[in-house]
Scaffold this motif. Structure first.
Motif, PDB file in Angstrom:
ATOM      1  N   GLY A 110       0.883  -1.217  -0.083  1.00  0.00           N
ATOM      2  CA  GLY A 110      -0.181  -0.043  -0.148  1.00  0.00           C
ATOM      3  C   GLY A 110       0.806   1.261   0.194  1.00  0.00           C
ATOM      4  O   GLY A 110       1.893   1.213   0.095  1.00  0.00           O
TER       5      GLY A 110
ATOM      6  N   THR B  50      -3.653   3.646   1.237  1.00  0.00           N
ATOM      7  CA  THR B  50      -4.162   2.540   0.432  1.00  0.00           C
ATOM      8  C   THR B  50      -3.747   1.304   1.135  1.00  0.00           C
ATOM      9  O   THR B  50      -2.623   1.137   1.349  1.00  0.00           O
ATOM     10  CB  THR B  50      -3.901   2.577  -1.035  1.00  0.00           C
TER      11      THR B  50
ATOM     12  N   ASN C 228      -3.585  -2.824   0.080  1.00  0.00           N
ATOM     13  CA  ASN C 228      -3.937  -4.117  -0.882  1.00  0.00           C
ATOM     14  C   ASN C 228      -3.407  -5.361  -0.241  1.00  0.00           C
ATOM     15  O   ASN C 228      -2.488  -5.458   0.412  1.00  0.00           O
ATOM     16  CB  ASN C 228      -3.105  -3.847  -1.989  1.00  0.00           C
TER      17      ASN C 228
ATOM     18  N   ASN D   8      -7.705 -11.731  -3.428  1.00  0.00           N
ATOM     19  CA  ASN D   8      -7.126 -10.248  -3.395  1.00  0.00           C
ATOM     20  C   ASN D   8      -8.295  -9.293  -3.020  1.00  0.00           C
ATOM     21  O   ASN D   8      -9.444  -9.591  -3.232  1.00  0.00           O
ATOM     22  CB  ASN D   8      -6.531  -9.466  -4.799  1.00  0.00           C
TER      23      ASN D   8
ATOM     24  N   SER E 293      -8.720  -4.682  -1.395  1.00  0.00           N
ATOM     25  CA  SER E 293      -8.241  -3.595  -1.111  1.00  0.00           C
ATOM     26  C   SER E 293      -9.275  -2.696  -0.466  1.00  0.00           C
ATOM     27  O   SER E 293     -10.585  -2.986  -0.452  1.00  0.00           O
ATOM     28  CB  SER E 293      -7.702  -2.964  -2.324  1.00  0.00           C
TER      29      SER E 293
END
Length: 517
Positions: A105, A113, A115, A122, A124
């Protein structure tokens, strides 16, 4: 006209609220309040959960281990906390998984952010950032749902505000067999883990990204968390389950938050446990067995308070709204404060339910000064903590009615697992599934700090590393040497950092060796 009497007691005294006003000054607190360098400092402690449960209408003794023996030294609390953590996960919150195989991130002056990847899945999410005046890097307070301690007060005290939307990680309004959000994208919509543990997991992943960012904007060693109402429940869980959080500030958290489960059942007007369990999937699925009879629970929230010790904790409650169960909240705080006292950190916990305004989640003038003091002490590193209990007689709990145990005097004896004279050690824990695994390796400095480290381990035949984080590796198969990255090479004496890797094949049987550089 109703006349209130306020009990103000120093944490060191830990007196039960009574009918007269009492004040006392807390003694100086010399115990370190620093957050741990890892999310779960007791991950290597062996824990065997009880095979059967015994009903107990009183609060369980936080100092008695699962095997029936009592904690006698402060060094033993680390593994006793690990027992409480696993009991809380198994019977109350559901499992909070460790760091996923990949967390990446960014951190800027306005945004974070995150992830995450795990087992081929996945997800986020992001959070906004508001910086205080001055030059960084800054400590920060994660505010769940933008709804917690007054953000102006946080920034005025010198900390940044991280506005985190927990619903992006665990969505409300979903059935238990179809939970949604980033957490459940990774771990499955039918996961038995409740939203509070999922929200806590999200806070931990934000801290992961801050740690990786290099500390140019936000400090990785000075994070707080706060929230009000349902987000107060989440803040309480986040502070309990991540030892990197230096200050926890739940506000009016109500049933499924700080108040003891055993007390809520009999507290007039308080939200019943069955209601809290059914309103949203906040608690883990296993808690359904205890909504009608919390006496069967082998753990209660005073021990969750103890999980936060000796780090900073400021619990704020509203005695004017019966639904919030503030009497049971005061019992949890008084009971948990016994753990703080036993660890010599009585000044690190505060509680305040003496408020004039009964509006739910209002910004209260009574809390402003202790909030600033808590942030400055535990996050900025200046001043002293408020170290005060102010319990309104509207909702004054009596701890003596709820316990049969007494608080031991814990010795300052040698650590249970003494560190080596110098250098470092490494231990590995493995989460194995068919065809693959994730290994988490803990590096612990000895009696002297280390400036850098390498860890060498021989992989089992046929095993291949497919991903690694928080370390660089020399190879993917055979004997592999892992070396620290820039931000986690320096480890203080007796402290730990972690790195991990994902592999195909089997990860069992590894014996990592550590060398200081």
């Amino acid at each position: 006209m109703f006349t209130r009497t306020i009990v103000a007691v120093a944490v060191a005294a830990l007196a039960t609220a009574g009918a007269a006003t009492a004040t006392a000054s807390p003694p100086p607190d010399e115990v370190t309040f620093a957050a741990a360098g890892v999310e779960d400092d007791g991950a290597d402690c062996p824990v065997t959960l009880p095979g059967s449960l015994t009903a107990n209408s009183r609060l369980p003794d936080p100092f008695t281990k699962i095997d029936g023996t009592r904690v006698t030294a402060k060094s033993q609390w680390r593994c006793r906390r690990a027992e409480i953590k696993q009991l809380a996960e198994r019977y109350v919150y559901g499992e909070k998984p460790p760091k996923p195989s990949s967390v990446t991130g960014t951190v800027s002056s306005s945004n974070i952010t995150v992830n995450v990847s795990h087992n081929g899945r996945n997800a986020s999410f992001s959070a906004s950032v508001q910086l205080p005046n001055g030059s960084g890097p800054f400590p920060a307070v994660v505010v769940l749902g933008g709804f917690g301690a007054d953000t102006a007060t946080i920034r005025a005290a010198g900390a940044a505000v991280i506005d985190y939307d927990p619903l992006a990680v665990g969505r409300e309004g979903t059935p238990r067999n179809n939970k949604q959000g980033a957490f459940y994208t990774l771990y499955g919509a039918t996961s038995s883990t409740g939203l509070l543990a999922a929200w806590s997991w999200g806070v931990s992943r934000i801290i992961d990204v801050i740690e990786q960012s290099g500390g140019n904007v936000l400090r990785a060693d000075a994070t707080g968390v706060t929230g009000c109402s349902r987000y107060g429940k989440g803040a309480f869980a986040a502070g309990a389950f991540d030892q990197r959080i230096a200050l926890t500030m739940p506000i009016e958290s109500g049933s499924a938050g700080a108040p003891v489960f055993r007390g809520l059942q009999g507290e007039s007007g308080a939200q019943p446990l069955s209601s809290a369990y059914g309103e949203q999937p906040w608690l883990g699925d296993a808690f359904s067995s205890f909504t009608a009879n919390p006496a069967n629970l082998p753990v209660d929230t005073h021990e969750v308070v103890g999980m936060i010790a000796p780090r900073g904790l400021f619990i704020m409650e509203n005695p004017h709204v019966d639904w919030l169960g503030a009497r049971s909240g005061s019992v949890a705080a008084l009971g948990g404060a016994e753990v703080y006292k036993a660890l010599g950190a009585g000044g690190n916990i505060s509680y305040w339910s003496d408020v004039q305004d009964g509006t739910h989640c209002a910004s209260r003038s009574e809390w402003r000064t202790p909030l600033q003091q808590s942030i400055q002490r535990f996050l900025v590193g200046t001043g002293s903590a408020p170290a005060v209990f102010r319990i309104s007689s509207r909702k004054a709990g009596d701890l003596s009615e709820w316990r049969t145990w007494q608080t031991p005097t814990l010795s300052d004896g040698p650590p249970t697992d003494p560190p080596p004279a110098a250098g470092c050690t490494a231990t590995a824990s493995v989460s194995q599934w068919t065809g693959g695994f994730v290994a988490t390796v803990r590096v612990t400095a000895g009696s002297s700090p280390v400036a850098g480290w390498t860890v060498t381990t021989a992989l089992p035949s046929g095993t291949r590393i497919v991903n690694a984080w928080e370390a660089t590796r020399s190879a993917d198969t055979g004997t592999v040497t892992f070396t620290n990255v820039g931000h986690n090479g320096a480890v203080a004496a007796g402290q730990s950092v972690e790195f991990g890797f994902q592999g195909s094949g089997t990860g069992t049987g590894m014996t990592p060796a550590c060398a200081a550089r």
